[in-house]
Design a protein around this motif. Structure first.
Motif, mmCIF file in Angstrom:
data_model
loop_
_atom_site.group_PDB
_atom_site.id
_atom_site.type_symbol
_atom_site.label_atom_id
_atom_site.label_comp_id
_atom_site.label_asym_id
_atom_site.label_seq_id
_atom_site.Cartn_x
_atom_site.Cartn_y
_atom_site.Cartn_z
ATOM 1 N N ASP A 93 0.833 -1.206 0.000
ATOM 2 C CA ASP A 93 0.000 0.000 0.000
ATOM 3 C C ASP A 93 0.868 1.257 0.000
ATOM 4 O O ASP A 93 0.546 2.250 -0.651
ATOM 5 C CB ASP A 93 -0.922 0.014 1.218
ATOM 6 C CG ASP A 93 -2.081 -0.958 1.091
ATOM 7 O OD1 ASP A 93 -2.248 -1.531 -0.002
ATOM 8 O OD2 ASP A 93 -2.805 -1.144 2.079
ATOM 9 N N VAL A 94 1.962 1.221 0.751
ATOM 10 C CA VAL A 94 2.876 2.369 0.799
ATOM 11 C C VAL A 94 3.491 2.596 -0.580
ATOM 12 O O VAL A 94 3.572 3.731 -1.055
ATOM 13 C CB VAL A 94 3.979 2.145 1.855
ATOM 14 C CG1 VAL A 94 4.999 3.277 1.796
ATOM 15 C CG2 VAL A 94 3.383 2.043 3.245
ATOM 16 N N LEU A 95 3.924 1.531 -1.221
ATOM 17 C CA LEU A 95 4.526 1.649 -2.548
ATOM 18 C C LEU A 95 3.525 2.182 -3.559
ATOM 19 O O LEU A 95 3.883 2.937 -4.473
ATOM 20 C CB LEU A 95 5.067 0.295 -3.000
ATOM 21 C CG LEU A 95 6.305 -0.191 -2.253
ATOM 22 C CD1 LEU A 95 6.633 -1.621 -2.641
ATOM 23 C CD2 LEU A 95 7.499 0.719 -2.528
ATOM 24 N N GLU A 119 4.140 5.357 -5.834
ATOM 25 C CA GLU A 119 3.973 5.296 -7.288
ATOM 26 C C GLU A 119 3.006 6.377 -7.756
ATOM 27 O O GLU A 119 3.288 7.104 -8.720
ATOM 28 C CB GLU A 119 3.445 3.925 -7.700
ATOM 29 C CG GLU A 119 3.132 3.835 -9.192
ATOM 30 C CD GLU A 119 2.372 2.569 -9.562
ATOM 31 O OE1 GLU A 119 2.705 1.966 -10.591
ATOM 32 O OE2 GLU A 119 1.429 2.210 -8.823
ATOM 33 N N ASP A 120 1.877 6.498 -7.081
ATOM 34 C CA ASP A 120 0.865 7.465 -7.483
ATOM 35 C C ASP A 120 1.386 8.895 -7.380
ATOM 36 O O ASP A 120 1.107 9.735 -8.231
ATOM 37 C CB ASP A 120 -0.382 7.289 -6.607
ATOM 38 C CG ASP A 120 -1.667 7.347 -7.421
ATOM 39 O OD1 ASP A 120 -1.632 6.957 -8.612
ATOM 40 O OD2 ASP A 120 -2.698 7.778 -6.877
ATOM 41 N N HIS A 121 2.153 9.153 -6.330
ATOM 42 C CA HIS A 121 2.717 10.493 -6.164
ATOM 43 C C HIS A 121 3.693 10.820 -7.294
ATOM 44 O O HIS A 121 3.614 11.904 -7.896
ATOM 45 C CB HIS A 121 3.433 10.599 -4.818
ATOM 46 C CG HIS A 121 4.264 11.840 -4.679
ATOM 47 N ND1 HIS A 121 3.711 13.092 -4.559
ATOM 48 C CD2 HIS A 121 5.620 12.019 -4.679
ATOM 49 C CE1 HIS A 121 4.679 13.995 -4.477
ATOM 50 N NE2 HIS A 121 5.836 13.371 -4.544
ATOM 51 N N ASP A 134 -6.065 0.598 -8.499
ATOM 52 C CA ASP A 134 -6.439 1.517 -7.420
ATOM 53 C C ASP A 134 -5.422 2.631 -7.194
ATOM 54 O O ASP A 134 -5.300 3.146 -6.073
ATOM 55 C CB ASP A 134 -6.672 0.751 -6.108
ATOM 56 C CG ASP A 134 -7.827 -0.242 -6.207
ATOM 57 O OD1 ASP A 134 -8.782 0.053 -6.946
ATOM 58 O OD2 ASP A 134 -7.761 -1.296 -5.563
ATOM 59 N N ALA A 135 -4.716 3.012 -8.240
ATOM 60 C CA ALA A 135 -3.780 4.139 -8.166
ATOM 61 C C ALA A 135 -4.327 5.253 -9.061
ATOM 62 O O ALA A 135 -4.054 5.279 -10.262
ATOM 63 C CB ALA A 135 -2.388 3.717 -8.614
ATOM 64 N N PRO A 136 -5.109 6.165 -8.524
ATOM 65 C CA PRO A 136 -5.846 7.140 -9.350
ATOM 66 C C PRO A 136 -4.969 8.044 -10.210
ATOM 67 O O PRO A 136 -5.274 8.272 -11.387
ATOM 68 C CB PRO A 136 -6.650 7.953 -8.326
ATOM 69 C CG PRO A 136 -5.969 7.730 -7.009
ATOM 70 C CD PRO A 136 -5.404 6.352 -7.084
#
Length: 236
Positions: free
Chosen positions: A76-78, A82-84, A131-133
């Protein structure tokens, strides 16, 4: 006098509250943005293997249980990281102008973002985007840009993956030592390679006449232009 005393009491109370906030943060002030920033800091200092839930909780100065209230696992942290990072990639070129210029803007931005975070490349390159918007928004914009430019749908994702493979490798090249191709004492036995290395050290002009003197930039420009030309040939 009583009113003054009450005000002084409130001031003292507020000062005490401020002093308490300077200590260990509570779970209420922990958020995903803070977790993401701490994870990036940890990876930059200790590499991917140094990113553990216990180490992350320590950097955030919270109990591990507080961290688990926001993220269930290292995965979840990764995903947050990634999303950031993907949100920093510039896809604005796909909103107008030529497809070629849009790809150039996207690819240079993509490479520069990950050149700052090379320890994460082996992980993020194979991390599912589920789930990575922000990540999905980036791919949606790029995919639409390719489709609007005449790419067959079945070739859009392979083309993006091919570009990403080149981009990730080039991000490593940015951090490579300047003398990585120095043939040293074997220069005389490798005359063609040695001469080519010396010639390439002069660099070339970057996109839109911008001077990009680093060998990594020269190589990236050359490879990117070749990919753009090659992919342009399969547009309908």
């Amino acid at each position: 006098m009583p009113a003054v005393s009450a005000a002084q009491g409130r001031s003292a109370s507020n000062g005490g509250a401020q002093r308490r906030r300077a200590g260990r943060p509570s779970a209420a002030v922990l958020d995903k943005a803070g977790i993401t920033a701490a994870a990036l800091e940890l990876v930059s200092r200790k590499g991917y293997d140094g990113l553990t839930m216990a180490a992350l909780a320590k950097v955030l100065d919270v109990a591990p249980s507080a961290l688990y209230n926001h993220v269930k696992s290292k995965q979840d942290v990764l995903l947050l990281v990634e999303d950031h990072l993907m949100s920093l990639v510039d896809v604005s070129g796909f909103g107008g102008g030529s497809w070629e210029d849009a790809v150039r803007t996207w690819a240079w931005s993509y490479r520069d973002v990950f050149a700052e975070h090379t320890p994460l490349i082996p992980v993020i390159a194979v991390l599912p985007v589920t789930d990575a918007p922000q990540t999905l928004a980036m791919y949606e914009t790029v995919s639409k840009g390719f489709f609007d430019a005449g790419f067959p749908r079945e070739r859009i994702v392979p083309a993006i993956v091919a570009l990403e493979s080149f981009i990730f490798g080039s991000a490593y090249d940015v951090t490579a030592p300047e003398d990585i191709f120095d043939s040293g004492s074997m220069a005389e036995s490798t005359p063609h390679f040695t001469a080519a290395v010396r010639s390439s050290a002069h660099g070339q002009d970057g996109p839109a006449g911008q001077e990009r003197g680093r060998p990594a930039d020269t190589a990236f420009q050359l490879g990117l232009e070749a990919l753009i030309a090659g992919f342009g040939a399969i547009r309908t």
